[in-house]
Motif scaffolding. Structure first.
Motif, short mmCIF file in Angstrom:
data_model
loop_
_atom_site.label_atom_id
_atom_site.label_comp_id
_atom_site.label_asym_id
_atom_site.label_seq_id
_atom_site.Cartn_x
_atom_site.Cartn_y
_atom_site.Cartn_z
N ASP A 19 35.81 39.55 31.76
CA ASP A 19 35.77 38.91 33.07
C ASP A 19 34.32 38.67 33.50
O ASP A 19 33.46 39.54 33.31
CB ASP A 19 36.44 39.78 34.13
N ALA B 185 32.61 31.19 40.96
CA ALA B 185 33.26 30.98 39.67
C ALA B 185 33.78 32.33 39.18
O ALA B 185 33.12 33.35 39.32
CB ALA B 185 32.29 30.41 38.64
N ALA C 126 35.66 33.66 35.61
CA ALA C 126 36.14 33.33 34.27
C ALA C 126 36.68 34.60 33.63
O ALA C 126 36.09 35.68 33.77
CB ALA C 126 35.01 32.75 33.42
N ALA D 52 33.46 33.06 28.42
CA ALA D 52 33.53 33.32 29.86
C ALA D 52 32.14 33.26 30.50
O ALA D 52 31.97 32.67 31.57
CB ALA D 52 34.18 34.69 30.12
N ALA E 120 30.96 29.57 30.50
CA ALA E 120 31.71 28.77 31.47
C ALA E 120 31.26 29.06 32.90
O ALA E 120 30.98 28.14 33.67
CB ALA E 120 33.21 29.01 31.31
N ALA E 121 31.20 30.33 33.26
CA ALA E 121 30.81 30.70 34.63
C ALA E 121 29.38 30.26 34.93
O ALA E 121 29.11 29.69 36.00
CB ALA E 121 30.97 32.20 34.84
N ALA F 240 31.15 23.20 32.17
CA ALA F 240 31.62 24.49 31.64
C ALA F 240 32.27 24.29 30.27
O ALA F 240 32.03 25.05 29.34
CB ALA F 240 32.58 25.14 32.62
N THR G 241 38.69 30.90 27.40
CA THR G 241 38.59 31.57 28.70
C THR G 241 39.41 30.80 29.74
O THR G 241 39.75 29.64 29.53
CB THR G 241 37.12 31.65 29.16
N THR G 242 39.72 31.47 30.80
CA THR G 242 40.24 30.79 31.99
C THR G 242 39.07 30.65 32.95
O THR G 242 38.09 31.40 32.86
CB THR G 242 41.37 31.59 32.67
N LEU G 243 39.16 29.72 33.85
CA LEU G 243 38.10 29.54 34.84
C LEU G 243 38.70 29.04 36.14
O LEU G 243 39.50 28.12 36.14
CB LEU G 243 37.06 28.52 34.35
N GLU H 62 40.94 24.85 38.81
CA GLU H 62 41.33 25.93 37.89
C GLU H 62 41.81 25.33 36.59
O GLU H 62 42.53 24.34 36.58
CB GLU H 62 42.46 26.75 38.53
#
Length: 140
Positions: A25, A39, A41, A54, A57-58, A89, A106-108, A127
């Protein structure tokens, strides 16, 4: 603004070490006089690749918003720059990879909370879940 991250993965034996450490995270926030950029991620799975995805991206999402600060003078402009930050990102995750599938996933979720008028705020967020890479195959 406050953020915290914890692991729900099981512990290794009787130690305080958990399976899946380090947690992938990542969270970032920047406060300005009348707005906040944020942000969050969450690398998918564990290990170096999701953690790198992550972080990239962040950081890239926030860098884009910071560099576009003076372009964001309307709700429409903030929406546009938030979408461009997401694109940045995406590109940051795969940058320098010979094969894009070598990048982690990753999720963001990120966005901008801003003052519309005194004491009235709006939050524009975006998102994306899981993969920034799409695979295509051509059937003959």
């Amino acid at each position: 603004m406050y953020a915290s991250s914890l692991s729900t993965y099981p512990r290794v034996g009787l130690s305080n070490v958990r399976q899946g450490d380090p947690i992938c995270d990542q969270y970032r926030a920047e406060m300005f006089r009348n707005r906040c950029h944020f942000a969050l991620a969450d690398g998918c799975n564990w290990g170096a690749r999701p953690l790198e995805a992550a972080v990239r991206a962040a950081d890239s999402f926030m860098d884009h918003l910071r560099n576009s600060l003076y372009n964001m003078n309307s709700v429409t402009a903030i929406k546009k720059e938030t979408l461009h930050a997401l694109s940045s990102a995406h590109l940051a995750i795969i940058e320098g990879k010979r094969d894009p599938t070598d990048a982690g996933q990753t999720t963001l979720v990120g966005g901008v909370m801003f003052e519309l008028e005194p004491e009235r705020y709006k939050c524009q967020n975006i998102e994306v879940l899981h993969s920034f890479i799409n695979s295509y195959s051509k059937r003959g």
